[in-house]
Design an enzyme around this catalytic site. Structure first.
Site, PDB file in Angstrom:
ATOM      1  N   LYS C  80       0.847  -1.199   0.000  1.00 42.70           N
ATOM      2  CA  LYS C  80       0.000   0.000   0.000  1.00 42.70           C
ATOM      3  C   LYS C  80       0.886   1.254   0.000  1.00 42.70           C
ATOM      4  O   LYS C  80       1.845   1.344   0.774  1.00 42.70           O
ATOM      5  CB  LYS C  80      -0.911  -0.008   1.237  1.00 42.70           C
ATOM      6  CG  LYS C  80      -1.965   1.108   1.245  1.00 42.70           C
ATOM      7  CD  LYS C  80      -2.931   0.977   2.436  1.00 42.70           C
ATOM      8  CE  LYS C  80      -4.000   2.057   2.428  1.00 42.70           C
ATOM      9  NZ  LYS C  80      -4.939   1.936   3.565  1.00 42.70           N
ATOM     10  N   SER C 155     -10.018   2.113   2.436  1.00 38.17           N
ATOM     11  CA  SER C 155      -9.053   2.835   1.627  1.00 38.17           C
ATOM     12  C   SER C 155      -8.030   1.953   0.925  1.00 38.17           C
ATOM     13  O   SER C 155      -7.431   2.360  -0.069  1.00 38.17           O
ATOM     14  CB  SER C 155      -8.302   3.835   2.499  1.00 38.17           C
ATOM     15  OG  SER C 155      -7.495   3.150   3.454  1.00 38.17           O
ATOM     16  N   SER C 179     -10.491  -0.167   6.721  1.00 40.40           N
ATOM     17  CA  SER C 179      -9.828  -0.028   5.425  1.00 40.40           C
ATOM     18  C   SER C 179      -9.109  -1.272   4.918  1.00 40.40           C
ATOM     19  O   SER C 179      -8.617  -1.281   3.792  1.00 40.40           O
ATOM     20  CB  SER C 179      -8.827   1.130   5.463  1.00 40.40           C
ATOM     21  OG  SER C 179      -9.507   2.347   5.332  1.00 40.40           O
TER      22      SER C 179
END
Ligand SMILES: [Mg+2]
Ligand SMILES: [Zn+2]
Lengths: 497, 99, 497
Positions: C80, C155, C179
């Site tokens: 990420k 997210s 998330s």
């Protein structure tokens, strides 16, 4: 217009408040492992944490926590059983995260006091809180006429100082100091500095900014019951400036109030050159720091047993030590106070420890050496002479090898870098004339040259011997032992005292 | 009654250093108003005698020893800087005095 | 070689360790897959084939040299783009950090490297992890591999999409309010939010410090456990990191025996507002657990419904402060510096230009919640609700070993569908937020497809602090039973890209 101090004090009563920031002398910063060396090349002591790079996190320095608790204990504070760091949010280019990790409603230490003495009068200054926070970076302002922040074209920032642990010590409002307000402020900061030194937690060099002072002053008309609006004068960076800043702010505020004006709550800046303050940021748009508990750090819960241990292990505090030394040395309050003011106590103590009698040690440091320091504009501690050297000079005097006049010359030689006292005596040939034969020869010559005076003495006017001794001292260039010379002269002339 | 006025939003934008246009202020005022109304629901929980939790877990006393660690080099430290001068971060002129 | 991308991480690790395939070959297979599907999925923000292959070759060399690496040595991972990486840009999907290359690695990054994982690239996310759809990325939208018109959750939507699209067997995410779990749920994969403090936040660009938790994504429970174990555990650089052994998650994933385990069904997380197909799969999963020997009871946690508003006060408050460092002074975007504007103006212009809509909204909301006058009613009260929620969890865990609920009320929604309605968007995290507030462990594991849209549904399994292994044990049990029912992983049902 400002009002002269005496008049201001007749009409108004000042209330003081002091906020002092002390940079702790830890090896590493408050929340990261960067060094804290003063004066390092720019941005060489920075890391992701103290530069606030995205993702970096703080971890609290155990030694800084311990030092803060010791400071709190030395200032007679209670130590929190549980407290947190908080974020103080405001934007400023010096401050990498745009929040300062500080403490808000849960300081590590609170409710203490410091006793000082001004003009022989004891004053207790109450401490509101002692908390731990971090320092900011340092900006240099480029362009513009003054090199100051106003009018600069841009600034350049060095973050070496950002994140150095900073202890903030806040007093409660100090009323009742009256005309001594400036001296009380100075005495308080002086005492704090000595406490920090005795604890060994900071080098407390005001000129390097490791002790910085904000001075709050408000005035209350003599007839009034409520305190006035206060101003906060920032970064007052010497003991003398503390005193001057308070005085100048009293005069300024008194002038405004007497003209029917109002004091604006604002920060002000002290100027060393003029000894006055000017307006900084006014607080018209009140700062909203949006404090909240720092989520990146966990709460501090000092073990009470550990706090007791720290308390038991505190060094003798400066005020206690001064009382002890005063008794040991048998000095008057006045002498002791003078030595304290001159920062001479450590030096005298070291000189005594090196073998000198206390009275002699005091005499040299507070007399000849104080005069020299004054002339050269330095402090006693900065003079290029050691307590051990002073002790040696007193020893030479006691043994009769030097008299006071010669001793002063020896000191002068040491200060001039000519070596140790013994080396100076040797090089300058300052030994007292101890060879009796040489002395007798000088005496014979003096008696021959001053037959009148000699005759007067012989006939019983012993007072006339003074002139003959003077002659011997002149002839020996001061190296004769005056007492012995007098003795021998009287012997030779067949009289006794 | 709205929970937040446009002026308050303008104040928040100033506090947060966000230069917003008038249109944006209107836009956020409407949205923040709705969001604040929704989050005000926290008041429904009776929690007067409950201590607040600033942290997820009750850890205490996490410290590091006072030891020096390697810092970045000035080159690394300044590598992302928009402007540099004399190994320092060059920033636009600073208006206010520090707090 | 294309079948390499269909293998599990555990299988790939074993093949590489046995020398049957090289890390470079495995990386190449995934890079080829990315070349094929990225135009449609757009899971990545940064991919650099050469850097990736270099890493893979370096791992091959370490293995050849006999270095003892973990079970995932040579296995690719999508990372990420909120974790700092020395050799790749790190942007948090924000314009304000476009092109920024950190001079340091996040702890999670460093541990991936130590364990010999090969970083394939940086995945897309909602800007600064604020969102539930990955539509808030400043760069591009990521598409759900099951249906390209749907969001992949957020997210960590880039990470979930990459794994679901077979671009990577593993990926990292961060879970602040759901998330990881919500994107895992809507893309039909496994996502785990470890216990807060169980995985390091150092180098993770902070959104909400007291909530952010790094965790793994994988296509099966064992792979997730292997990745979990590879990067979690105590980190002295993160003060909130737990200094205790990592729960034995891999062992739990390998031994999915839940006979006698007590499972609590959270009463509040069902009913109105939940998609029928989601509830159907969820109820089946609960029955499945019962059929596997678990004792299922209903548990009421009445304040869980207030978790969402509490979260939307706490997280924005922390973010308003965390994001203050993006100020155009030390790194990142600078806008409007024309030589006349002040630092303050340049900060405000840069932040206005560099932050997206959602980020600005949350910064202002948090600034509001922390302002004087509102603090007690908003941030303060939210923190009290947080305590109440933690207490309800504690009470529930007195009765049961784990709690279950749907991961998210609906299956993947359409791109653009909730973009203009922040409150509707926030509802996606309704069920996931309580575990963040309490710091508990929680997992999402696939439990089938909703009848209405044939999109994946996730089962959320919540466990107490440091009982992460329970999530893996229950997750693996569900997975094993369902895969035998489906005749293979759920993802086999995904329409091929
Ligand atoms: Mg302060
Ligand atoms: Zn540092």
């Amino acid at each position: 217009m400002t009002m002269v101090y005496d008049e201001a004090l007749e009409r108004f009563e000042p209330v003081l408040g002091l906020e002092t920031h002390v940079e702790l002398g830890t090896r590493s910063k408050m929340f990261c492992g960067c060094k804290t060396t003063f004066g390092a090349p720019p941005n060489t002591q920075v890391c992701p944490t103290c530069l606030a790079l995205p993702g970096a996190l703080p971890v609290a320095n155990a030694a800084a926590i311990e030092s803060t608790i010791r400071i709190g204990l030395a200032l007679n504070c209670s130590i929190a059983e549980w407290c947190r760091f908080a974020r103080k949010n405001y934007f400023y280019p010096d401050m990498p995260k745009n929040y300062q990790i500080s403490q808000y409603d849960e300081p590590l230490c609170f409710d203490g006091y410091v006793d000082v003495e001004v003009d022989g009068k004891p004053v207790r200054i109450e401490i509101e809180r002692v908390h731990l926070e971090e320092d900011t970076g340092k900006s240099t302002h480029v362009g513009g006429a003054t090199g100051r922040i106003q009018g600069a074209d841009y600034s350049i920032v060095d973050y070496n100082r950002a994140g150095i642990p900073l202890v903030e010590i806040v007093t409660k409002p100090i009323p009742g100091t009256d005309r001594l307000a400036p001296e009380v402020a100075k005495a308080y900061v002086t005492e704090l500095r000595e406490i920090m030194r005795s604890l060994g937690v900071s080098d407390v060099r005001m000129e390097e900014g490791s002790l910085r002072c904000d001075v709050n002053v408000s005035l209350m008309p003599r007839s009034a019951a409520e305190w006035g609006t206060r101003t906060e004068t920032k970064n007052v960076n010497s003991l003398r400036s503390v005193e001057r800043a308070v005085r100048s702010e009293i005069e300024r505020q008194a002038g405004i109030l007497s003209d029917g004006g109002k004091i604006i709550q604002e920060t002000r800046h002290f100027h060393e050159d003029t000894g006055t303050t000017t307006s900084g940021r006014s607080k018209e748009e009140a700062q909203d720091y949006r404090y909240f508990p720092e989520p990146d750090l966990v709460p501090i819960a000092p073990d009470p047993a550990w706090v007791s241990e720290l308390k038991a292990a505190l060094p003798e505090l400066p005020s206690v030590r001064r009382k002890r030394l005063q008794a040991e040395w048998g000095l008057s309050d006045l002498d002791m106070q003078a030595m304290h003011n001159a920062d001479a106590i450590d030096l005298v103590e070291a000189t005594v420890a090196a073998g000198a009698p206390a009275a002699d040690a005091r005499k040299w440091w507070m007399g000849e050496l104080a005069r020299r320091a004054n002339e050269t504009g330095t402090t006693l501690a900065e003079l290029p002479i050691t307590p051990a050297q002073i002790a040696r000079v007193t020893e030479l005097v006691a043994s009769g090898a030097l008299n006071d006049k010669l001793a002063r010359e020896v000191l002068e030689g040491v200060l001039a870098g000519e070596g140790t006292p013994d080396e100076v005596v040797e090089k300058r040939g300052l030994q007292i004339v101890s060879d009796e034969g040489e002395l007798l020869a000088i005496i014979d010559q003096v008696l021959a040259d001053n037959a009148d005076a000699a005759e007067k003495v012989r006939s019983g006017k012993i007072a006339a011997a003074g002139a003959l001794v003077g002659g011997v001292m002149r002839a020996s260039k001061g190296k004769a032992d005056a007492a012995r010379a007098r003795q021998l002269i009287l012997e030779k002339l067949g009289v006794s005292e | 009654m709205s929970a937040i006025t446009r002026d308050e939003v303008a104040h928040l934008a100033r506090l947060s250093r966000l230069a917003l246009t008038d249109d944006e202020l209107d836009h956020y005022a409407t949205q923040l108003d709705a969001i604040i109304e929704a989050v005000a629901k926290v008041a429904e929980v009776a929690a007067e005698d409950v201590p607040p939790s600033s942290h997820a877990l009750p850890l205490t006393n996490v410290f590091r020893a006072d030891e020096v660690r390697q810092s970045l080099t000035p080159e690394q430290a300044l590598s992302g800087a928009p402007a540099v001068e004399d190994d320092r971060f060059r920033v636009p002129r600073i208006l206010g005095e520090e707090a | 070689m294309s079948d390499l991308i269909r293998k599990t991480a555990a299988e790939l690790g074993a093949l590489i360790a046995a020398g049957e395939v090289s890390a470079a070959e495995v990386a190449e297979a995934h890079l080829d897959r990315m070349a094929e599907v990225e135009p449609k999925v757009q899971a990545f923000l940064h991919v650099d084939r050469e850097t990736t292959l270099e890493q893979a070759r370096a791992v091959d060399a370490r293995l050849r040299a006999g270095e003892k690496l973990g079970p995932l040595a040579g296995v690719p991972v999508a990372h990420k783009d909120i974790f700092a990486t020395r050799d790749m840009p790190t942007t948090a999907a924000s314009k304000i950090l476009e092109g920024w290359r950190p001079p340091y690695d996040a702890t999670v990054t460093a541990r991936l490297r130590e364990a010999g994982l090969v970083i394939l690239g940086k995945t897309n996310l909602d800007e600064f992890a604020m969102g539930s759809s990955t539509e808030n990325s400043a760069y591009h939208v990521t598409h759900n591999p099951w249906d390209l018109s749907k969001v992949p959750g957020g997210s960590s939507g880039g990470s979930s999409a990459a794994v679901a699209a077979y671009e990577a067997p593993l990926s990292t995410g961060t879970d602040t309010g759901g998330s990881i779990r919500q994107p895992a749920s809507v893309t039909g994969i496994v996502g785990m939010k470890p216990t807060y403090g169980g995985s390091s936040r150092y180098g993770l660009i902070a959104f909400a410090s007291s909530l952010d938790t790094p965790g793994p994504f994988a296509r099966n429970v064992l792979d997730a456990a292997l990745l979990h174990e590879a990067f979690s555990g105590h980190d002295p650089m993160d003060s909130t990191s737990i200094d205790r052994p990592v729960p034995s998650v891999v062992e739990a994933a390998r031994n999915p025996d839940i006979a006698g385990m007590r499972v609590g069904v959270v009463k509040e997380f069902a009913g109105e507002g939940y998609q029928a197909g989601v509830l159907a799969r969820y109820h089946e999963a609960v029955q499945l657990l019962e059929s596997l020997g678990a004792k299922v009871v209903e548990v009421s946690c009445p304040s869980f419904t207030t978790a969402l508003p509490a979260y939307y006060l706490i997280a924005p408050s922390e973010c308003s402060s965390n994001l203050a460092r993006f100020d155009a002074m030390r790194y990142g975007l600078r806008v409007g510096d024309d030589g006349t504007r002040s630092a303050e103006e340049v900060m405000a212009l840069t932040r206005a230009a560099g932050f997206g809509d959602e980020v600005k909204r949350r910064i202002m909301l948090g600034t509001y919640a922390l302002s004087s006058g509102y603090y007690d009613a908003y941030y303060g009260q939210a923190q009290k609700v947080r305590t109440v929620i933690s207490r309800e969890f504690e009470a529930a865990y007195q009765q049961v070993d784990v709690l279950v609920s749907p991961t998210t009320p609906t299956t993947a929604f359409g791109i653009g569908e909730r973009a203009d309605d922040p409150i509707a968007m926030y509802l996606a995290d309704l069920c996931t937020i309580p575990s963040n507030l309490a710091g508990n462990a929680a997992m999402s594991v696939p439990c089938g497809l909703a009848d209405e849209d044939n999109l994946p549904v996730g089962l959320q399994i919540m466990a107490p602090v440091l009982a992460d292994d329970r999530c893996y044990r229950v997750g693996a049990a569900v997975e094993k039973a369902l895969e035998s029912r489906w005749g293979g992983p759920l993802l086999k049902e995904a329409p091929s890209l």
